[in-house]
Scaffold this active site. Structure first.
Site, PDB file in Angstrom:
ATOM      1  N   GLY A  12       0.643  -1.158   0.070  1.00  0.00           N
ATOM      2  CA  GLY A  12      -0.115  -0.123   0.093  1.00  0.00           C
ATOM      3  C   GLY A  12       1.042   1.509   0.067  1.00  0.00           C
ATOM      4  O   GLY A  12       0.393   2.283   0.408  1.00  0.00           O
ATOM      5  N   GLY A  14       1.991   2.949  -2.221  1.00  0.00           N
ATOM      6  CA  GLY A  14       1.682   4.054  -3.383  1.00  0.00           C
ATOM      7  C   GLY A  14       0.934   5.232  -2.997  1.00  0.00           C
ATOM      8  O   GLY A  14       0.788   6.173  -3.779  1.00  0.00           O
ATOM      9  N   ASP A  49      -1.327  -7.330  -5.829  1.00  0.00           N
ATOM     10  CA  ASP A  49      -2.504  -7.417  -5.051  1.00  0.00           C
ATOM     11  C   ASP A  49      -2.255  -8.012  -3.730  1.00  0.00           C
ATOM     12  O   ASP A  49      -1.839  -9.402  -3.998  1.00  0.00           O
ATOM     13  CB  ASP A  49      -3.562  -7.883  -6.022  1.00  0.00           C
ATOM     14  N   VAL A  50      -2.105  -7.702  -2.663  1.00  0.00           N
ATOM     15  CA  VAL A  50      -1.846  -8.447  -1.664  1.00  0.00           C
ATOM     16  C   VAL A  50      -2.816  -9.675  -1.555  1.00  0.00           C
ATOM     17  O   VAL A  50      -2.432 -10.457  -0.635  1.00  0.00           O
ATOM     18  CB  VAL A  50      -1.914  -7.513  -0.334  1.00  0.00           C
ATOM     19  N   SER A 128      -6.575  -0.116  12.383  1.00  0.00           N
ATOM     20  CA  SER A 128      -7.479   1.035  12.619  1.00  0.00           C
ATOM     21  C   SER A 128      -7.939   1.263  13.752  1.00  0.00           C
ATOM     22  O   SER A 128      -8.095   0.501  14.683  1.00  0.00           O
ATOM     23  CB  SER A 128      -8.603   0.733  11.590  1.00  0.00           C
ATOM     24  N   TYR A 141     -14.852  -4.295   7.747  1.00  0.00           N
ATOM     25  CA  TYR A 141     -13.568  -3.551   7.968  1.00  0.00           C
ATOM     26  C   TYR A 141     -13.138  -3.748   9.276  1.00  0.00           C
ATOM     27  O   TYR A 141     -11.782  -3.943   9.837  1.00  0.00           O
ATOM     28  CB  TYR A 141     -13.646  -2.175   7.466  1.00  0.00           C
ATOM     29  N   ALA A 144     -11.947  -7.305  10.395  1.00  0.00           N
ATOM     30  CA  ALA A 144     -10.982  -7.592   9.647  1.00  0.00           C
ATOM     31  C   ALA A 144      -9.656  -6.874  10.338  1.00  0.00           C
ATOM     32  O   ALA A 144      -8.506  -7.394  10.568  1.00  0.00           O
ATOM     33  CB  ALA A 144     -10.847  -7.273   8.180  1.00  0.00           C
TER      34      ALA A 144
HETATM   35  P1  NAP Z   1      -5.023   4.964   0.869  1.00  0.00           P
HETATM   36  O1  NAP Z   1      -4.377   6.247   0.439  1.00  0.00           O
HETATM   37  O2  NAP Z   1      -6.114   4.445   0.042  1.00  0.00           O
HETATM   38  O3  NAP Z   1      -3.869   3.824   0.566  1.00  0.00           O
HETATM   39  C1  NAP Z   1      -4.264   2.615   0.555  1.00  0.00           C
HETATM   40  C2  NAP Z   1      -3.283   1.781  -0.132  1.00  0.00           C
HETATM   41  O4  NAP Z   1      -3.365   0.443  -0.458  1.00  0.00           O
HETATM   42  C3  NAP Z   1      -3.532   2.316  -1.918  1.00  0.00           C
HETATM   43  O5  NAP Z   1      -2.365   2.730  -2.496  1.00  0.00           O
HETATM   44  C4  NAP Z   1      -4.191   1.210  -2.386  1.00  0.00           C
HETATM   45  O6  NAP Z   1      -4.271   1.065  -3.931  1.00  0.00           O
HETATM   46  C5  NAP Z   1      -3.463   0.074  -1.926  1.00  0.00           C
HETATM   47  N1  NAP Z   1      -4.379  -1.337  -1.950  1.00  0.00           N
HETATM   48  C6  NAP Z   1      -5.818  -1.376  -1.669  1.00  0.00           C
HETATM   49  N2  NAP Z   1      -5.834  -2.546  -1.876  1.00  0.00           N
HETATM   50  C7  NAP Z   1      -4.724  -3.298  -2.219  1.00  0.00           C
HETATM   51  C8  NAP Z   1      -4.457  -4.389  -2.874  1.00  0.00           C
HETATM   52  N3  NAP Z   1      -5.379  -5.637  -2.663  1.00  0.00           N
HETATM   53  N4  NAP Z   1      -3.287  -4.904  -2.958  1.00  0.00           N
HETATM   54  C9  NAP Z   1      -2.317  -4.134  -2.738  1.00  0.00           C
HETATM   55  N5  NAP Z   1      -2.406  -2.674  -2.483  1.00  0.00           N
HETATM   56  C10 NAP Z   1      -3.786  -2.131  -2.318  1.00  0.00           C
HETATM   57  O7  NAP Z   1      -5.543   4.770   2.242  1.00  0.00           O
HETATM   58  P2  NAP Z   1      -4.744   5.251   3.671  1.00  0.00           P
HETATM   59  O8  NAP Z   1      -5.642   6.089   4.303  1.00  0.00           O
HETATM   60  O9  NAP Z   1      -3.293   5.618   3.427  1.00  0.00           O
HETATM   61  O10 NAP Z   1      -4.619   3.908   4.320  1.00  0.00           O
HETATM   62  C11 NAP Z   1      -3.311   2.966   4.724  1.00  0.00           C
HETATM   63  C12 NAP Z   1      -3.806   1.945   5.681  1.00  0.00           C
HETATM   64  O11 NAP Z   1      -4.420   2.672   6.925  1.00  0.00           O
HETATM   65  C13 NAP Z   1      -4.977   1.119   5.509  1.00  0.00           C
HETATM   66  O12 NAP Z   1      -4.736  -0.005   6.034  1.00  0.00           O
HETATM   67  C14 NAP Z   1      -6.114   1.715   6.192  1.00  0.00           C
HETATM   68  O13 NAP Z   1      -7.225   0.765   6.313  1.00  0.00           O
HETATM   69  C15 NAP Z   1      -5.340   2.388   7.481  1.00  0.00           C
HETATM   70  N6  NAP Z   1      -6.111   3.243   8.139  1.00  0.00           N
HETATM   71  C16 NAP Z   1      -6.307   4.501   7.506  1.00  0.00           C
HETATM   72  C17 NAP Z   1      -6.781   5.340   8.128  1.00  0.00           C
HETATM   73  C18 NAP Z   1      -7.014   6.909   7.923  1.00  0.00           C
HETATM   74  O14 NAP Z   1      -7.636   7.924   8.936  1.00  0.00           O
HETATM   75  N7  NAP Z   1      -6.688   7.203   6.871  1.00  0.00           N
HETATM   76  C19 NAP Z   1      -7.569   5.146   9.478  1.00  0.00           C
HETATM   77  C20 NAP Z   1      -7.445   3.917   9.922  1.00  0.00           C
HETATM   78  C21 NAP Z   1      -6.894   2.966   9.188  1.00  0.00           C
HETATM   79  P3  NAP Z   1      -5.340   1.784  -5.001  1.00  0.00           P
HETATM   80  O15 NAP Z   1      -5.378   3.133  -4.390  1.00  0.00           O
HETATM   81  O16 NAP Z   1      -4.931   1.494  -6.139  1.00  0.00           O
HETATM   82  O17 NAP Z   1      -6.595   1.130  -4.425  1.00  0.00           O
END
Ligand code: NAP
Length: 238
Positions: A12, A14, A49-50, A128, A141, A144
């Site tokens: 993730g 990217g 894809d993970v 999370s 969510y 998981a």
């Molecule tokens: P984000 O900007 O959407 O980044 C998530 C990344 O994971 C994206 O690049 C996405 O790719 C990639 N991804 C999704 N499905 C995938 C797969 N099957 N295989 C490989 N890569 C995959 O979200 P973020 O907010 O930075 O989240 C990062 C982590 O923090 C996540 O685990 C999220 O659940 C957790 N989190 C975030 C928050 C928050 O407040 N932002 C809060 C709690 C937990 P695509 O964009 O191409 O789909």
């Protein structure tokens, strides 16, 4: 750097939190590979894809070939979802569990031989803060991510004697594309600005806040910390 440069894999990496973690580890001198559906950044950016073990294995073969055995794994790939439980299809449930939980299973199993071989490893799982508080319309969510916290605790006990630490960071309210998309769709229960007013430190989290904690947990000097769920949430959950 105490302990020296390592090869780090950030899933993730990217976007959002994963990207900030990849940038931070690279700035500290580690060799960083980003695995993502749409990868960018890092010394090596690989599409994977993970949820697909074959893709992970191919990507990791590339990482070992180019950057050497993996010492640090950060599981940041994630997928959210919002649906009333009564209307939630099993397919939607399964995809969210697949990405957030089964993806961690695949990636940890795939890198473990490197860590066991070196008798050293650092695994950081991004779960999370909804695992502290629950979150309506996110049963898949939250289930998981709660399982990721459980996996973290159990695996830490198993791998501690083998030189590998396993910790989780459950972020809360961090300004990333995931958060902003949820805001745009009216799924946050208020705007980001309104949430800031209810956040003890009175600001939204930055991906760099999570990256700083992750960098510490991945460091040599965090070797006595394992099986911990280290909240980074501005005081929203205590
Ligand atoms: P984000 O900007 O959407 O980044 C998530 C990344 O994971 C994206 O690049 C996405 O790719 C990639 N991804 C999704 N499905 C995938 C797969 N099957 N295989 C490989 N890569 C995959 O979200 P973020 O907010 O930075 O989240 C990062 C982590 O923090 C996540 O685990 C999220 O659940 C957790 N989190 C975030 C928050 C928050 O407040 N932002 C809060 C709690 C937990 P695509 O964009 O191409 O789909």
């Amino acid at each position: 750097m105490p302990g020296g440069a390592r090869t780090a894999v950030v899933t993730g990496g990217g976007s959002g939190i994963g990207r900030a973690i990849a940038e931070r580890l690279a700035a500290e001198g580690h060799r960083v590979a980003v695995l993502d559906l749409n990868p960018s950044g890092g010394e090596l950016a690989l599409t994977a894809d993970v949820t697909d073990r074959a893709q992970i294995d191919v990507a990791l073969a590339g990482v070992r070939d180019r950057l050497g055995p993996v010492g640090i794994l950060v599981n940041a790939a994630g997928l959210d979802g919002f649906k009333r439980f009564a209307d939630l299809s099993f397919d939607a449930w399964q995809r969210v569990v697949d990405v957030n939980l089964n993806g961690v299973f695949h990636c940890v199993q795939a890198v473990l031989p490197d860590m066991l071989g070196a008798k050293w490893g650092r695994i950081v799982n991004i779960s999370s803060s909804s695992t502290h508080s629950g979150q309506p319309y996110m049963t898949h969510y939250v289930a998981a991510k709660s399982a990721v916290n459980g996996l973290t605790k159990a695996l830490a006990l198993e791998l501690g004697p083998l030189g590998v630490t396993v910790n989780a960071i459950p972020p809360g309210f961090v300004d990333t594309p995931m958060l902003r998309k949820a805001e745009e769709r009216g799924l946050l229960g208020g705007t980001v600005e309104e949430h800031i007013g209810r956040t003890p430190v009175r600001r939204v989290g930055r991906p760099e806040d999570i990256a700083a904690t992750c960098s510490f947990l991945a460091s040599e000097e965090a070797g006595y910390i394992t099986g911990q769920i280290v909240g980074v949430n501005g005081g929203r959950n205590t």
